[in-house]
Design an enzyme around this catalytic site. Structure first.
Site, short mmCIF file in Angstrom:
data_model
loop_
_atom_site.label_atom_id
_atom_site.label_comp_id
_atom_site.label_asym_id
_atom_site.label_seq_id
_atom_site.Cartn_x
_atom_site.Cartn_y
_atom_site.Cartn_z
N GLY A 1 -30.67 3.57 41.23
CA GLY A 1 -31.41 4.28 40.19
C GLY A 1 -31.40 3.51 38.88
O GLY A 1 -30.57 2.62 38.68
N GLN B 1 -32.01 2.12 29.95
CA GLN B 1 -31.32 0.91 30.42
C GLN B 1 -32.18 -0.34 30.31
O GLN B 1 -31.66 -1.44 30.40
CB GLN B 1 -30.86 1.09 31.87
CG GLN B 1 -29.71 2.10 32.00
CD GLN B 1 -29.34 2.27 33.45
OE1 GLN B 1 -29.98 3.04 34.17
NE2 GLN B 1 -28.33 1.55 33.89
N CYS C 1 -23.05 1.51 38.14
CA CYS C 1 -24.18 1.60 37.22
C CYS C 1 -24.67 0.19 36.93
O CYS C 1 -23.85 -0.71 36.73
CB CYS C 1 -23.72 2.28 35.93
SG CYS C 1 -24.98 2.40 34.66
N LEU C 2 -25.98 -0.02 36.91
CA LEU C 2 -26.50 -1.37 36.66
C LEU C 2 -26.13 -1.87 35.26
O LEU C 2 -26.13 -3.07 35.02
CB LEU C 2 -28.02 -1.41 36.84
CG LEU C 2 -28.52 -1.28 38.29
CD1 LEU C 2 -30.03 -1.38 38.34
CD2 LEU C 2 -27.89 -2.33 39.20
N HIS D 1 -26.54 11.15 37.84
CA HIS D 1 -26.19 9.93 37.09
C HIS D 1 -27.33 9.52 36.15
O HIS D 1 -27.11 9.28 34.96
CB HIS D 1 -25.87 8.81 38.08
CG HIS D 1 -25.53 7.49 37.43
ND1 HIS D 1 -24.26 6.99 37.41
CD2 HIS D 1 -26.32 6.58 36.78
CE1 HIS D 1 -24.27 5.81 36.76
NE2 HIS D 1 -25.51 5.55 36.38
N GLU D 2 -28.54 9.46 36.69
CA GLU D 2 -29.67 8.98 35.87
C GLU D 2 -30.03 9.95 34.77
O GLU D 2 -30.38 9.54 33.67
CB GLU D 2 -30.88 8.67 36.76
CG GLU D 2 -30.66 7.59 37.81
CD GLU D 2 -30.03 6.31 37.28
OE1 GLU D 2 -30.27 5.95 36.11
OE2 GLU D 2 -29.27 5.68 38.03
N HIS E 1 -27.92 9.52 31.74
CA HIS E 1 -28.33 8.40 30.88
C HIS E 1 -29.30 8.85 29.79
O HIS E 1 -29.28 8.33 28.68
CB HIS E 1 -29.04 7.32 31.72
CG HIS E 1 -28.13 6.30 32.33
ND1 HIS E 1 -27.33 5.48 31.58
CD2 HIS E 1 -27.92 5.94 33.61
CE1 HIS E 1 -26.66 4.65 32.38
NE2 HIS E 1 -26.99 4.92 33.63
NI NI Z 1 -26.38 4.01 35.37
#
Ligand code: NI
Length: 160
Positions: free
Chosen positions: A46, A51, A90-91, A132-133, A136
């Site tokens: 995701g 991000q 997480c990226l 999670h997303e 953000h």
């Molecule tokens: Ni993330």
């Protein structure tokens, strides 16, 4: 279509609240496509717009199943159920993982890339990814809610 630069740990934009999208137009669709490219480039499940440095309430998710990438505009969780202990990364935190508790099921509402209202009933990994997303979008990061002392650095596999 383009891969964008992923903002990483320590970048203060990750703590900011994203704004609602007023109109789902070509510019938004292009951004969603770039987010999908960026997520795929880094093998993420995701990615949120913040991000890639854009404070709009946009999320893409791909479980690499036959459903293809999911694109969500202004998503909100309207219902959660159950608890699962999961490992999460997480990226924006390369090679770091922690354990946390997530709901096993969530129901979310959003607009799709054509501005049409959609409802998603998710379980397991998809439920986890949605939680999670969406966090953000409010400047919340997975390290905020991890089970204490479970953060691990995993050396990347260089053979790939
Ligand atoms: Ni993330």
């Amino acid at each position: 279509m383009a891969v964008r630069i992923v903002r990483e740990e320590g970048d203060e934009i990750l703590r900011k609240k994203s704004k609602e999208v007023d109109e789902v137009n070509d510019k938004i669709r292009e951004l969603l496509d770039d987010m999908v490219d960026t997520m795929h480039k880094y093998n993420g499940v995701g990615l949120s717009a913040v991000q890639v440095g854009i404070l709009k309430r946009l999320v893409v998710i791909d479980l690499y199943d036959n459903k293809g990438p999911i694109k969500l505009v202004n998503p909100v969780i309207i219902k959660t159920k159950g608890e699962q202990e999961v490992e999460e990364g997480c990226l924006s935190f390369p090679n770091q993982y922690a354990k946390m508790i997530r709901p096993t099921e969530v129901v979310a509402e959003a607009l799709d890339e054509n501005g049409k209202k959609i409802k998603i009933k998710a379980k397991g990994l998809l439920a986890q990814a949605i939680c999670h997303e969406l966090e953000h979008l409010d400047g919340i990061l997975f390290i905020d809610n991890m089970i204490p002392n479970t953060l691990q650095y995993v050396e990347p596999d260089k053979s790939e």
